[in-house]
Design a protein around this motif. Structure first.
Motif, PDB file in Angstrom:
ATOM      1  N   PRO A  20       0.778  -1.053   0.227  1.00  0.00           N
ATOM      2  CA  PRO A  20      -0.091   0.239  -0.217  1.00  0.00           C
ATOM      3  C   PRO A  20       1.100   1.523   0.388  1.00  0.00           C
ATOM      4  O   PRO A  20       1.736   1.651   0.576  1.00  0.00           O
ATOM      5  N   PRO A  21       0.823   2.425  -0.597  1.00  0.00           N
ATOM      6  CA  PRO A  21       0.942   3.401  -0.863  1.00  0.00           C
ATOM      7  C   PRO A  21       1.833   4.024   0.846  1.00  0.00           C
ATOM      8  O   PRO A  21       0.797   3.862   1.373  1.00  0.00           O
ATOM      9  N   ARG A  22       2.936   4.615   1.109  1.00  0.00           N
ATOM     10  CA  ARG A  22       2.735   4.839   2.481  1.00  0.00           C
ATOM     11  C   ARG A  22       2.414   6.652   3.081  1.00  0.00           C
ATOM     12  O   ARG A  22       1.797   7.273   1.294  1.00  0.00           O
ATOM     13  N   GLU A  23       1.885   6.693   3.658  1.00  0.00           N
ATOM     14  CA  GLU A  23       1.198   8.026   3.725  1.00  0.00           C
ATOM     15  C   GLU A  23       2.154   9.366   3.841  1.00  0.00           C
ATOM     16  O   GLU A  23       2.893   8.769   4.652  1.00  0.00           O
ATOM     17  N   LYS A  24       1.663  10.764   3.080  1.00  0.00           N
ATOM     18  CA  LYS A  24       2.988  11.117   3.006  1.00  0.00           C
ATOM     19  C   LYS A  24       2.217  12.280   4.253  1.00  0.00           C
ATOM     20  O   LYS A  24       1.032  12.845   3.918  1.00  0.00           O
ATOM     21  N   ARG A  25       2.843  13.435   4.645  1.00  0.00           N
ATOM     22  CA  ARG A  25       2.260  14.072   5.403  1.00  0.00           C
ATOM     23  C   ARG A  25       2.564  15.422   4.199  1.00  0.00           C
ATOM     24  O   ARG A  25       3.197  15.748   3.405  1.00  0.00           O
ATOM     25  N   PRO A  26       1.133  16.496   4.693  1.00  0.00           N
ATOM     26  CA  PRO A  26       1.221  17.675   3.966  1.00  0.00           C
ATOM     27  C   PRO A  26       2.163  18.852   3.995  1.00  0.00           C
ATOM     28  O   PRO A  26       2.527  18.626   5.326  1.00  0.00           O
ATOM     29  N   PHE A  73      13.320  18.782  -3.313  1.00  0.00           N
ATOM     30  CA  PHE A  73      13.304  19.958  -2.534  1.00  0.00           C
ATOM     31  C   PHE A  73      12.165  20.473  -1.966  1.00  0.00           C
ATOM     32  O   PHE A  73      12.031  20.760  -1.483  1.00  0.00           O
ATOM     33  N   SER A  74      11.240  19.433  -2.041  1.00  0.00           N
ATOM     34  CA  SER A  74       9.974  19.592  -1.306  1.00  0.00           C
ATOM     35  C   SER A  74       9.282  17.795  -0.517  1.00  0.00           C
ATOM     36  O   SER A  74       8.780  17.474  -0.973  1.00  0.00           O
ATOM     37  N   LEU A  75      10.535  17.449  -0.498  1.00  0.00           N
ATOM     38  CA  LEU A  75      10.445  15.928   0.197  1.00  0.00           C
ATOM     39  C   LEU A  75      10.175  15.714   1.358  1.00  0.00           C
ATOM     40  O   LEU A  75       9.942  17.383   2.013  1.00  0.00           O
ATOM     41  N   ASP A  76       8.502  14.944   1.683  1.00  0.00           N
ATOM     42  CA  ASP A  76       7.822  15.607   2.941  1.00  0.00           C
ATOM     43  C   ASP A  76       8.759  14.203   4.144  1.00  0.00           C
ATOM     44  O   ASP A  76       7.886  13.704   5.182  1.00  0.00           O
ATOM     45  N   ASN A  81      11.595  21.036   4.381  1.00  0.00           N
ATOM     46  CA  ASN A  81      11.961  21.029   3.163  1.00  0.00           C
ATOM     47  C   ASN A  81      12.943  22.123   2.277  1.00  0.00           C
ATOM     48  O   ASN A  81      12.142  23.428   3.142  1.00  0.00           O
ATOM     49  N   LEU A  82      13.380  22.420   1.655  1.00  0.00           N
ATOM     50  CA  LEU A  82      14.243  23.615   1.400  1.00  0.00           C
ATOM     51  C   LEU A  82      12.841  24.689   0.589  1.00  0.00           C
ATOM     52  O   LEU A  82      12.825  25.762   0.136  1.00  0.00           O
ATOM     53  N   VAL A  83      12.000  23.486   0.063  1.00  0.00           N
ATOM     54  CA  VAL A  83      10.236  24.349  -0.676  1.00  0.00           C
ATOM     55  C   VAL A  83       9.845  25.071   0.531  1.00  0.00           C
ATOM     56  O   VAL A  83       9.888  26.284   0.828  1.00  0.00           O
ATOM     57  N   ALA A 257      13.630   7.467   7.209  1.00  0.00           N
ATOM     58  CA  ALA A 257      12.692   8.234   6.436  1.00  0.00           C
ATOM     59  C   ALA A 257      12.827   8.399   4.836  1.00  0.00           C
ATOM     60  O   ALA A 257      12.632   7.602   4.088  1.00  0.00           O
ATOM     61  N   THR A 258      14.142   9.567   4.754  1.00  0.00           N
ATOM     62  CA  THR A 258      13.999   9.450   3.333  1.00  0.00           C
ATOM     63  C   THR A 258      15.080   8.293   3.365  1.00  0.00           C
ATOM     64  O   THR A 258      14.844   8.476   1.576  1.00  0.00           O
ATOM     65  N   HIS A 259      16.102   7.561   3.263  1.00  0.00           N
ATOM     66  CA  HIS A 259      16.822   6.368   3.012  1.00  0.00           C
ATOM     67  C   HIS A 259      16.014   6.068   2.229  1.00  0.00           C
ATOM     68  O   HIS A 259      16.394   5.116   1.612  1.00  0.00           O
TER      69      HIS A 259
END
Length: 388
Positions: A20-26, A73-76, A81-83, A257-259
């Motif tokens: 299942p797709p992981r839940e991403k933070r807004p 630039f917009s990773l959750d 993040n930079l944005v 989480a990023t790795h």
């Protein structure tokens, strides 16, 4: 079964595409929604810009590297993040998906630095100027994005349209680290392109066929041999990234989480574009797709050459250079020599350079603490020339 009975053993657990797709933070944008602007280049390639309007400062265009997209630039997976960082500081932030972006179908097509400099960067700048009714913009460009931006500037495509520029890791001077120097002089990208390999991808998952599984083991072994023990891991995508580009980050600067979601950030790299960068590595500065000094003619003569002076004149804009102290893709000399070149050509202009201690390459953008360790340097330089 392969992991148990295959010719090689590995403790890696590949990404499962059926999960299942992981839940991403807004994103933290105070309720502001991103706006997408499709653009078409003069040679017919469809790109797009994503706008995050945090205020009237800027506009600032962010340009990603090769084999990735503006998601860097917009990773959750990081706190800020930079944005989000620039948005909170009141900037009108624009992300350019140029033709090598893994978010675009064009990523699978053959391309060169020349084409991207001729068409993509000018198209992005033109659209931003038209929408914002500004005379010029600010640009922050990373790695290959910095190379195509510098190539576009040196070709005269952005004259008068760039207020100031931030170059992350590499731009018009491209000094490889030892491993990338070896690959460039071995002509590995040229060999791959010559035998019909059109590209390589950092993406892999548990559905790979048997050949993909063999390659995963090969890339893991290569990564283990070419990196220090404290950089070893059990992520197949990470191993592929290291094979393609060299170690792009210090693992300690990435959170888990990023790795674990590198498969979302990294993908296909065009062999022709890799070949072009190998030519730049071999010369240690920007050259065209044929290896000729069209961007900075008479490079060795420097200011003794009028042709060189005419080209370097386009770099008479405020520029900040950034290098990670432990960059394993581009040697720190890339930004140091670039600073020396522009400073000697324009001694009255504002040029700056900083080196981030204990950071590598892309962790200067995606690192878990980049918002406190790196981004404030960017902000101070942008603020000096922000409008609004």
């Amino acid at each position: 079964m392969w992991q148990i009975y295959g010719a090689f053993t590995s403790g890696c657990t590949p990404f499962d595409p059926t999960a299942p797709p992981r839940e991403k933070r807004p994103l933290k944008l105070n309720g502001t929604e991103a706006k997408v602007y499709p653009i078409e280049t003069e040679d017919g390639v469809e790109l797009y810009l994503t706008r995050y309007q945090g205020g009237s400062k800027g506009p600032v265009m962010l340009v990603h590297g090769m084999g990735v997209s503006s998601k860097i630039f917009s990773l959750d997976t990081v706190d800020t993040n930079l944005v989000e960082f620039l948005f909170a500081e009141g900037y009108d932030v624009w992300l350019l998906e140029w033709r090598a972006s893994i978010m675009l179908p064009s990523a699978n097509e053959k391309t060169t630095i020349d084409l991207c400099a001729e068409y993509d960067v000018p198209a992005g700048v033109k659209k931003i100027l038209a929408v914002t009714n500004q005379k010029n913009i600010q640009i922050l460009a990373h790695c290959a994005g910095a190379a195509i931006t510098c190539a576009s500037i040196l070709a005269g495509k952005l004259h008068g349209k760039v207020r100031n520029l931030i170059i992350s890791q590499s731009g018009f001077i491209n000094v490889p680290t030892r491993l990338n120097w070896f690959k460039a002089h071995l002509k590995l990208p040229q060999i791959l392109y010559g035998i019909g390999v059109e590209g390589l991808t950092a993406y892999t998952d548990s559905e790979q066929n048997w050949m993909g599984k063999i390659l995963d083991q090969f890339f893991e072994g290569t990564a283990d041999v070419t990196t220090a023990f404290d950089q070893h891991c059990d992520n197949h995508v990470c191993h592929r990234i290291t094979f393609l580009y060299g170690l792009l980050y210090e693992h300690c600067n990435f959170n888990s989480a990023t790795h674990e979601t590198l498969h979302e950030m990294f993908g296909y790299g065009d062999a022709k574009l890799l070949k072009h960068f190998a030519l730049c590595f071999a010369k240690e500065h920007l050259v065209n797709d044929e290896g000729k000094d069209t961007y900075l003619p008479d490079f060795k003569k420097g200011l003794k050459s009028q042709e060189y002076k005419d080209k370097i004149a386009f770099m008479d804009i405020p520029i900040q250079f950034c290098s990670g102290e432990k960059n394993k893709a581009f040697d720190q000399a890339s930004t140091a020599r670039a600073l020396q070149r522009v400073a000697e050509a324009h001694p009255g202009q504002n040029y700056e350079r900083f080196v981030v201690p204990d950071y590598g390459h892309i962790d200067c953008i995606m690192g878990k603490n980049a918002a406190t360790d790196v981004f404030p340097y960017f902000l101070r330089f942008l603020d000096k020339y922000a409008e609004g």
